[in-house]
Scaffold this motif. Structure first.
Motif, short mmCIF file in Angstrom:
data_model
loop_
_atom_site.label_atom_id
_atom_site.label_comp_id
_atom_site.label_asym_id
_atom_site.label_seq_id
_atom_site.Cartn_x
_atom_site.Cartn_y
_atom_site.Cartn_z
N ALA A 89 0.85 -1.20 0.00
CA ALA A 89 0.00 0.00 0.00
C ALA A 89 0.88 1.24 0.00
O ALA A 89 2.05 1.19 0.40
N GLY A 124 -2.57 -6.46 -1.05
CA GLY A 124 -2.95 -5.08 -0.74
C GLY A 124 -3.54 -4.37 -1.94
O GLY A 124 -4.41 -4.91 -2.63
N SER A 125 -3.02 -3.20 -2.24
CA SER A 125 -3.57 -2.34 -3.28
C SER A 125 -3.31 -2.89 -4.68
O SER A 125 -2.16 -3.18 -5.03
N ALA A 331 -9.23 -4.23 -2.70
CA ALA A 331 -7.91 -4.74 -2.29
C ALA A 331 -7.73 -6.14 -2.84
O ALA A 331 -8.68 -6.90 -2.93
#
Length: 333
Positions: A89, A124-125, A331
């Motif tokens: 992230a 995550g992202s 995500a």
């Protein structure tokens, strides 16, 4: 009136004046003491702040953790290692900026014989993962003589696997957890709870669907369907990138659940084509790259950088919450 009574009157007046002067003197002394205490307190605060600022600047300037871990140790042929650890992230240790910075430094070093991405991350992202994926492909094309190997230790799931799939080869342990090719976005709904406690939600927006992720308002079928389409699109982008990186090594036709979001053990991942072989960082450096001298190119932030970023992120987060623009971002998990 007797004469002795007349003689007492001036004495009383003189005593009152003396008492008044004494009280005035005491008052001045007390005020002077309070002012001195205030001055001492102000100077104490000033010197404490000055000491804190001096120590903080000294740590920021002379911390051994600043820059690349390798530092002056980058002498002679070596295997370059970049850590991908924790949540992927922005503003985190495993942000795209940090990972890409380490990758570029490793590729630009003339003594680098191979690059290892040592991964231990739940994902995550999708944006940050996509940035790293694209940069790995670009660097591989620019430097065809330098191979990139992903080594998954405990966990290489979702966005972390997204990044790993850009490598020439992926290694893991038999018990590593690999895969989780899917997208999620989660929140809570508090509509009924608010009704029970007698709380009324008031939201003012410009735009019909601006607050569609608000957990304090009832869901609308049309908005839920729209949000699902966003997640589906992101999932398809994820799948396309993995297929691009892994190619025919994937056994997707034989195992349609490969892209369902499930996570697999390293042993299962090998059968599915998610990884290529078993092995750790030392093994890859020694047996595959042929250079067991390992240099860590993972960028390391100074304490000052970490403090500044966390402060900025905290301010931005609270501002977003106040403005009502903070939602459940997709995500890769």
């Amino acid at each position: 009136m007797h004469s002795d009574e007349w003689n007492e009157q001036p004495n009383r007046s003189s005593g009152a004046k003396d008492d008044g002067k004494a009280w005035q003197l005491l008052e001045k002394v007390a005020l002077a003491g309070l002012q001195e205490q205030k001055r001492a307190r102000r100077w104490g605060i000033f010197f404490k702040f000055l000491t804190f600022a001096y120590l903080f600047i000294a740590i920021a300037l002379f911390s051994p953790m600043a820059g690349l871990k390798g530092g002056s140790a980058k002498t002679g042929p070596h295997t370059a290692v970049i850590e991908v650890r924790g949540m992927i992230a922005d503003q985190e240790e495993a942000s795209a900026d940090n990972i890409i910075g380490g990758l570029r430094a490793a590729f630009e070093d003339e003594n680098t014989k191979g690059v290892v991405l040592r991964i231990n991350s739940p994902g995550g992202s999708p944006v940050q993962s996509g940035y790293v994926f694209d940069e790995i492909l670009r660097l591989r094309e620019k430097h065809p003589d330098i191979k990139v190997y992903a080594v998954i230790t405990d966990l290489g799931a979702s966005g972390a696997y997204y990044i790993a799939s850009a490598a020439d080869e992926i290694y893991a342990d038999k018990a590593s957890l690999v895969g989780s090719i899917g997208v999620t976005a989660a929140s809570f709904g508090f509509v009924e709870a608010m009704g029970k406690v007698g709380v009324e939600r008031r939201v003012y927006t410009s735009g019909e669907h601006k607050a569609f992720l608000d957990p304090f308002q009832p869901q609308k079928d049309s908005e839920t369907e729209f949000w699902q389409s966003v997640l589906k699109t992101t999932h398809q982008q994820f799948i396309a990138s993995v297929k691009k990186g892994r190619g025919e090594r994937l056994k997707a036709d034989e195992h349609p659940e490969l892209f369902s979001g499930l996570v697999w053990s390293g042993e299962q991942a090998l059968e599915l084509g998610l990884i290529d072989k078993f092995g750790g960082t030392s093994y890859v450096a020694r047996e595959v790259i042929g250079e067991e001298n390992i240099v860590d190119f993972t960028p390391q932030e100074t304490p000052f950088d970490r403090f500044a970023k966390r402060l900025g992120a905290s301010v931005a987060e609270h501002l977003a919450m106040w403005m009502g623009v903070n939602g459940a971002a997709p995500a890769l998990r």
